[in-house]
Design a protein around this motif. Structure first.
Motif, PDB file in Angstrom:
ATOM      1  N   GLU A  73      -3.303  20.289 -25.328  1.00 30.13           N
ATOM      2  CA  GLU A  73      -2.529  21.536 -25.248  1.00 30.13           C
ATOM      3  C   GLU A  73      -1.034  21.285 -25.152  1.00 30.13           C
ATOM      4  O   GLU A  73      -0.242  21.923 -25.843  1.00 30.13           O
ATOM      5  N   VAL A  74      -0.649  20.388 -24.271  1.00 26.48           N
ATOM      6  CA  VAL A  74       0.780  20.090 -24.099  1.00 26.48           C
ATOM      7  C   VAL A  74       1.357  19.531 -25.401  1.00 26.48           C
ATOM      8  O   VAL A  74       2.430  19.938 -25.844  1.00 26.48           O
ATOM      9  N   LEU A  75       0.611  18.624 -26.041  1.00 25.74           N
ATOM     10  CA  LEU A  75       1.074  18.046 -27.310  1.00 25.74           C
ATOM     11  C   LEU A  75       1.186  19.122 -28.386  1.00 25.74           C
ATOM     12  O   LEU A  75       2.152  19.151 -29.163  1.00 25.74           O
ATOM     13  N   GLY A  76       0.202  20.028 -28.412  1.00 27.11           N
ATOM     14  CA  GLY A  76       0.229  21.133 -29.379  1.00 27.11           C
ATOM     15  C   GLY A  76       1.426  22.038 -29.175  1.00 27.11           C
ATOM     16  O   GLY A  76       2.085  22.461 -30.136  1.00 27.11           O
ATOM     17  N   MET A  77       1.725  22.338 -27.912  1.00 32.03           N
ATOM     18  CA  MET A  77       2.882  23.186 -27.584  1.00 32.03           C
ATOM     19  C   MET A  77       4.192  22.502 -27.994  1.00 32.03           C
ATOM     20  O   MET A  77       5.098  23.131 -28.534  1.00 32.03           O
ATOM     21  N   GLY A  80       4.283  22.459 -31.914  1.00 33.28           N
ATOM     22  CA  GLY A  80       4.503  23.818 -32.414  1.00 33.28           C
ATOM     23  C   GLY A  80       5.922  24.305 -32.157  1.00 33.28           C
ATOM     24  O   GLY A  80       6.560  24.917 -33.022  1.00 33.28           O
ATOM     25  N   THR A  81       6.421  24.020 -30.961  1.00 29.67           N
ATOM     26  CA  THR A  81       7.787  24.428 -30.598  1.00 29.67           C
ATOM     27  C   THR A  81       8.814  23.658 -31.425  1.00 29.67           C
ATOM     28  O   THR A  81       9.786  24.245 -31.931  1.00 29.67           O
ATOM     29  N   ALA A  82       8.604  22.359 -31.594  1.00 29.57           N
ATOM     30  CA  ALA A  82       9.536  21.516 -32.364  1.00 29.57           C
ATOM     31  C   ALA A  82       9.614  21.955 -33.824  1.00 29.57           C
ATOM     32  O   ALA A  82      10.678  21.873 -34.452  1.00 29.57           O
ATOM     33  N   THR A  90       0.963  28.017 -32.847  1.00 27.09           N
ATOM     34  CA  THR A  90       1.112  26.968 -31.823  1.00 27.09           C
ATOM     35  C   THR A  90      -0.124  26.901 -30.935  1.00 27.09           C
ATOM     36  O   THR A  90      -0.606  25.808 -30.603  1.00 27.09           O
ATOM     37  N   MET A  91      -0.662  28.069 -30.576  1.00 24.53           N
ATOM     38  CA  MET A  91      -1.853  28.112 -29.724  1.00 24.53           C
ATOM     39  C   MET A  91      -3.060  27.533 -30.456  1.00 24.53           C
ATOM     40  O   MET A  91      -3.860  26.794 -29.864  1.00 24.53           O
ATOM     41  N   ILE A  92      -3.196  27.827 -31.754  1.00 24.41           N
ATOM     42  CA  ILE A  92      -4.309  27.294 -32.541  1.00 24.41           C
ATOM     43  C   ILE A  92      -4.226  25.768 -32.597  1.00 24.41           C
ATOM     44  O   ILE A  92      -5.225  25.059 -32.402  1.00 24.41           O
ATOM     45  N   LEU A  93      -3.005  25.263 -32.840  1.00 25.65           N
ATOM     46  CA  LEU A  93      -2.812  23.803 -32.869  1.00 25.65           C
ATOM     47  C   LEU A  93      -3.161  23.191 -31.513  1.00 25.65           C
ATOM     48  O   LEU A  93      -3.823  22.144 -31.438  1.00 25.65           O
ATOM     49  N   HIS A 153       9.659  28.810 -23.093  1.00 25.58           N
ATOM     50  CA  HIS A 153       9.912  27.526 -23.766  1.00 25.58           C
ATOM     51  C   HIS A 153       9.491  26.366 -22.868  1.00 25.58           C
ATOM     52  O   HIS A 153       9.267  26.537 -21.672  1.00 25.58           O
ATOM     53  N   LEU A 154       9.410  25.182 -23.480  1.00 22.78           N
ATOM     54  CA  LEU A 154       8.997  23.990 -22.727  1.00 22.78           C
ATOM     55  C   LEU A 154       9.967  23.662 -21.595  1.00 22.78           C
ATOM     56  O   LEU A 154       9.590  23.041 -20.607  1.00 22.78           O
ATOM     57  N   SER A 155      11.205  24.080 -21.758  1.00 27.82           N
ATOM     58  CA  SER A 155      12.213  23.811 -20.717  1.00 27.82           C
ATOM     59  C   SER A 155      12.183  24.850 -19.598  1.00 27.82           C
ATOM     60  O   SER A 155      12.853  24.709 -18.580  1.00 27.82           O
ATOM     61  N   ASP A 156      11.367  25.873 -19.792  1.00 29.42           N
ATOM     62  CA  ASP A 156      11.269  26.967 -18.816  1.00 29.42           C
ATOM     63  C   ASP A 156      10.206  26.617 -17.762  1.00 29.42           C
ATOM     64  O   ASP A 156       9.058  26.336 -18.109  1.00 29.42           O
ATOM     65  N   PRO A 157      10.562  26.643 -16.474  1.00 30.44           N
ATOM     66  CA  PRO A 157       9.581  26.361 -15.403  1.00 30.44           C
ATOM     67  C   PRO A 157       8.356  27.275 -15.457  1.00 30.44           C
ATOM     68  O   PRO A 157       7.259  26.869 -15.044  1.00 30.44           O
ATOM     69  N   LEU A 158       8.541  28.507 -15.984  1.00 33.27           N
ATOM     70  CA  LEU A 158       7.421  29.452 -16.083  1.00 33.27           C
ATOM     71  C   LEU A 158       6.297  28.882 -16.952  1.00 33.27           C
ATOM     72  O   LEU A 158       5.115  29.021 -16.625  1.00 33.27           O
ATOM     73  N   PHE A 159       6.681  28.218 -18.044  1.00 29.55           N
ATOM     74  CA  PHE A 159       5.682  27.633 -18.954  1.00 29.55           C
ATOM     75  C   PHE A 159       4.781  26.651 -18.212  1.00 29.55           C
ATOM     76  O   PHE A 159       3.554  26.725 -18.279  1.00 29.55           O
ATOM     77  N   TRP A 160       5.392  25.714 -17.494  1.00 31.79           N
ATOM     78  CA  TRP A 160       4.636  24.678 -16.796  1.00 31.79           C
ATOM     79  C   TRP A 160       3.856  25.225 -15.600  1.00 31.79           C
ATOM     80  O   TRP A 160       2.739  24.776 -15.320  1.00 31.79           O
ATOM     81  N   THR A 161       4.419  26.225 -14.944  1.00 27.81           N
ATOM     82  CA  THR A 161       3.735  26.846 -13.797  1.00 27.81           C
ATOM     83  C   THR A 161       2.463  27.554 -14.247  1.00 27.81           C
ATOM     84  O   THR A 161       1.380  27.362 -13.668  1.00 27.81           O
TER      85      THR A 161
END
Length: 196
Positions: A73-77, A80-82, A90-93, A153-161
């Motif tokens: 999932e993390v790799l897919g995100m 997809g984001t890059a 991105t979710m499908i990937l 985004h990946l840099s957003d703490p909300l994403f990781w939380t």
């Protein structure tokens, strides 16, 4: 006549000796069969085929799947984001990669036990498909329903939380399913036999 009689006695002794050896061999064989049966019963019971499955065993199996799912999932995100893909693509990937890495971790363990690749693939599919599917459904459901999580985004703490919370929820939901499956001799119970 004495010589012939002596030969006859020797022949009788030899036959008696062979019969005795045969009897001992039969006993040893019977004992071996008994021990083999006992070992098989112990092995079967230890891995939950019809026996009691511990929550620890189910949790370890779930954690194994969760590790592969999280990597995928993390790799897919990240990919997809890059590449500037939308949320759905991105979710499908991420889901595809979650299945790939989930199966890959199981495959690695089975192949290390000396199983051929085709058989190992079948075992991995049988062991992990339901577990990964449930995990991905719950995990992505939490992310999709969490306000703002899909656009973070990946840099957003909300994403990781939210991702961490989603994985914890997926773990809690999937562990009882794995426990039930191992208890029926399915899921990761299939994998355990190759670790011994």
């Amino acid at each position: 006549m004495e010589h012939a009689h002596g030969n006859h006695d020797q022949h009788q002794d030899h036959a008696g000796h062979e019969a005795h050896q045969g009897h001992e061999g039969h006993q040893a064989h019977a004992e071996h069969q008994h021990h083999a049966g006992h070992d098989a019963q112990s092995h079967t019971h230890a891995h939950g085929h019809g026996g009691k499955v511990s929550w620890g065993m189910a949790a370890r199996a779930t954690l194994h799947c969760l590790t592969g799912c999280a990597i995928g999932e993390v790799l897919g995100m990240i990919i997809g984001t890059a590449l500037g893909w939308g949320n759905v693509a991105t979710m499908i990937l991420a889901i595809v990669l979650a299945f790939f890495f989930g199966y890959a971790l199981t495959l690695r363990g089975i192949l290390a036990a000396g199983v051929d690749f085709r058989s190992a693939v079948r075992v991995a599919l049988a062991a992990d498909t339901l577990s990964i599917a449930v995990m991905e459904l719950v995990d992505n459901g939490v992310i999709a329903l969490w306000p703002g999580a899909m656009d973070a985004h990946l840099s957003d703490p909300l994403f990781w939380t939210v991702l961490a919370i989603a994985l914890v929820v997926a773990f809690v939901v999937t562990t009882p399913i794995n426990k039930w499956m191992i208890g029926r001799g399915k899921g990761h119970a299939v994998v355990h036999q190759y670790h011994h």
